[in-house]
Write an enzyme that holds these catalytic residues in place. Sequence first.
Site, PDB file in Angstrom:
ATOM      1  N   ARG A  87       7.013   4.380  13.383  1.00  0.00           N
ATOM      2  CA  ARG A  87       5.755   3.795  13.840  1.00  0.00           C
ATOM      3  C   ARG A  87       5.981   2.757  14.939  1.00  0.00           C
ATOM      4  O   ARG A  87       5.172   2.592  15.826  1.00  0.00           O
ATOM      5  CB  ARG A  87       5.037   3.175  12.630  1.00  0.00           C
ATOM      6  N   TYR A  88       7.069   2.017  14.844  1.00  0.00           N
ATOM      7  CA  TYR A  88       7.411   0.976  15.809  1.00  0.00           C
ATOM      8  C   TYR A  88       8.693   1.389  16.532  1.00  0.00           C
ATOM      9  O   TYR A  88       9.565   2.040  15.943  1.00  0.00           O
ATOM     10  CB  TYR A  88       7.644  -0.362  15.109  1.00  0.00           C
ATOM     11  N   ARG A  91      12.240   0.320  14.690  1.00  0.00           N
ATOM     12  CA  ARG A  91      12.495   0.482  13.270  1.00  0.00           C
ATOM     13  C   ARG A  91      11.806   1.739  12.736  1.00  0.00           C
ATOM     14  O   ARG A  91      10.795   2.179  13.273  1.00  0.00           O
ATOM     15  CB  ARG A  91      12.052  -0.744  12.477  1.00  0.00           C
ATOM     16  N   CYS A 100       9.357   6.353  -8.695  1.00  0.00           N
ATOM     17  CA  CYS A 100       9.301   4.907  -8.891  1.00  0.00           C
ATOM     18  C   CYS A 100       9.495   4.583 -10.375  1.00  0.00           C
ATOM     19  O   CYS A 100       9.246   5.427 -11.234  1.00  0.00           O
ATOM     20  CB  CYS A 100       7.950   4.346  -8.443  1.00  0.00           C
ATOM     21  N   CYS A 104       1.836   2.316  -9.440  1.00  0.00           N
ATOM     22  CA  CYS A 104       0.710   1.412  -9.230  1.00  0.00           C
ATOM     23  C   CYS A 104      -0.520   2.253  -8.908  1.00  0.00           C
ATOM     24  O   CYS A 104      -0.481   3.092  -8.004  1.00  0.00           O
ATOM     25  CB  CYS A 104       1.003   0.451  -8.082  1.00  0.00           C
ATOM     26  N   CYS A 107      -1.625   2.651  -5.220  1.00  0.00           N
ATOM     27  CA  CYS A 107      -0.571   3.028  -4.268  1.00  0.00           C
ATOM     28  C   CYS A 107      -1.129   3.825  -3.088  1.00  0.00           C
ATOM     29  O   CYS A 107      -1.876   4.788  -3.272  1.00  0.00           O
ATOM     30  CB  CYS A 107       0.482   3.854  -4.983  1.00  0.00           C
ATOM     31  N   ARG A 109       0.536   5.773  -1.325  1.00  0.00           N
ATOM     32  CA  ARG A 109       1.162   7.100  -1.355  1.00  0.00           C
ATOM     33  C   ARG A 109       0.922   7.754  -2.709  1.00  0.00           C
ATOM     34  O   ARG A 109       1.736   8.568  -3.169  1.00  0.00           O
ATOM     35  CB  ARG A 109       2.666   6.996  -1.070  1.00  0.00           C
ATOM     36  N   ASP A 269      -5.379  -0.922   1.065  1.00  0.00           N
ATOM     37  CA  ASP A 269      -5.622   0.206   1.949  1.00  0.00           C
ATOM     38  C   ASP A 269      -6.795   1.048   1.460  1.00  0.00           C
ATOM     39  O   ASP A 269      -7.213   0.984   0.297  1.00  0.00           O
ATOM     40  CB  ASP A 269      -4.365   1.074   2.049  1.00  0.00           C
ATOM     41  N   ASP A 306      -2.948  -2.852   7.413  1.00  0.00           N
ATOM     42  CA  ASP A 306      -2.304  -1.668   7.985  1.00  0.00           C
ATOM     43  C   ASP A 306      -3.421  -0.816   8.575  1.00  0.00           C
ATOM     44  O   ASP A 306      -4.227  -0.237   7.836  1.00  0.00           O
ATOM     45  CB  ASP A 306      -1.546  -0.898   6.904  1.00  0.00           C
ATOM     46  N   LYS A 313       0.737  -2.572  11.295  1.00  0.00           N
ATOM     47  CA  LYS A 313       0.180  -3.766  10.668  1.00  0.00           C
ATOM     48  C   LYS A 313      -0.185  -4.809  11.709  1.00  0.00           C
ATOM     49  O   LYS A 313       0.527  -4.974  12.703  1.00  0.00           O
ATOM     50  CB  LYS A 313       1.197  -4.376   9.698  1.00  0.00           C
TER      51      LYS A 313
END
Length: 342
Positions: A87-88, A91, A100, A104, A107, A109, A269, A306, A313
């Site tokens: 995205r950047y 990085r 996981c 959560c 989440c 995702r 999100d 985001d 972000k």
Amino acid sequence: MQTLRTLEALENEGLVEADPRLADAARSMAIALTPELAALIDRTHLARDPIARQFVPDIRETETTPEELADPIGDEARSPVKGIVHRYPDRVLLKPLHVCPVYCRFCFRREKVGPGGEALSAAELAAALAYIRGHKEIWEVILTGGDPLMLAPRRLGELVGALDAMPHVAVIRVHSRVPIADPGRITDELLAALKPQRAGVWIGIHCNHPRELAPPARAALARLADAGFPLVGQTVLLAGINDDVETLCALMRALVSARVKPYYLHHPDLVRGTGHFRVSIARGQALMKSLRGRLSGLAQPVYVLDVPGGHGKVPIGPAYLGDDPDALTVEDAFGGRHRYPA
């Protein structure tokens, strides 16, 4: 007690009542609640308990709104190779697995994570590493997923070693819930696996409520800090869980005292079925203003949004928001402007 992975297991522990409507919510994403976090839940006030609300399915997850998205932060739009999100310029995210220790319910995702979710094969991981190796502008690699600390120490060590062998990769950042949700995994073997020869390794700790920082979690964080890893904290602003100044102050102070620098406070999100977790940006800004007057600079996170669609972000202070009466206008990190529901 083992990790609770089904509605029946949650019911047997007194964490949900039998309700056929919960089956649809349970099917919307995987269930996992570790014994360590289950032990922190106040069974007498389940509906309001901040731990239970994060991990126990809720019938409101079946309610969606038009603005909610299957891929709310645009991972797929920025994925040139499976497992990579670029995205950047300097990085990338590397997602070796989608498992996981806990799942959560908010989440971003949520439609990808869980047992049986996609994990990179040996060939796919090799292709992802080749992409990083071939892009010399990549200075930082962020291991996420899923939770990279769910990898076996041998596999984790091999992955860190492969990244460490790329001279242009200066920083390896690892995002994890493991120290909070499954602190027993922070073993000497895992600590050794995280140690590169050259690159710097930073650990991002996901923690949303001060009660999550129980003695076992604090001990795991101390082991990471004593091993020399800088720790930064990531928190999601969640309605009914931490959207009051007293809880946020307690959380940020608890993190700092555990040697975790608060890094991001994420605006929730636009994930499908998570409207009951979301707060308004105005509410988040008001909370941040309250924190500024109460907390040390060490304890101040950056409140970020985001931008949907993969635009990255941005801090969402007043300078980033327009005055359109019908919708907010958000400027992303690259100068693009985007409408966002108020």
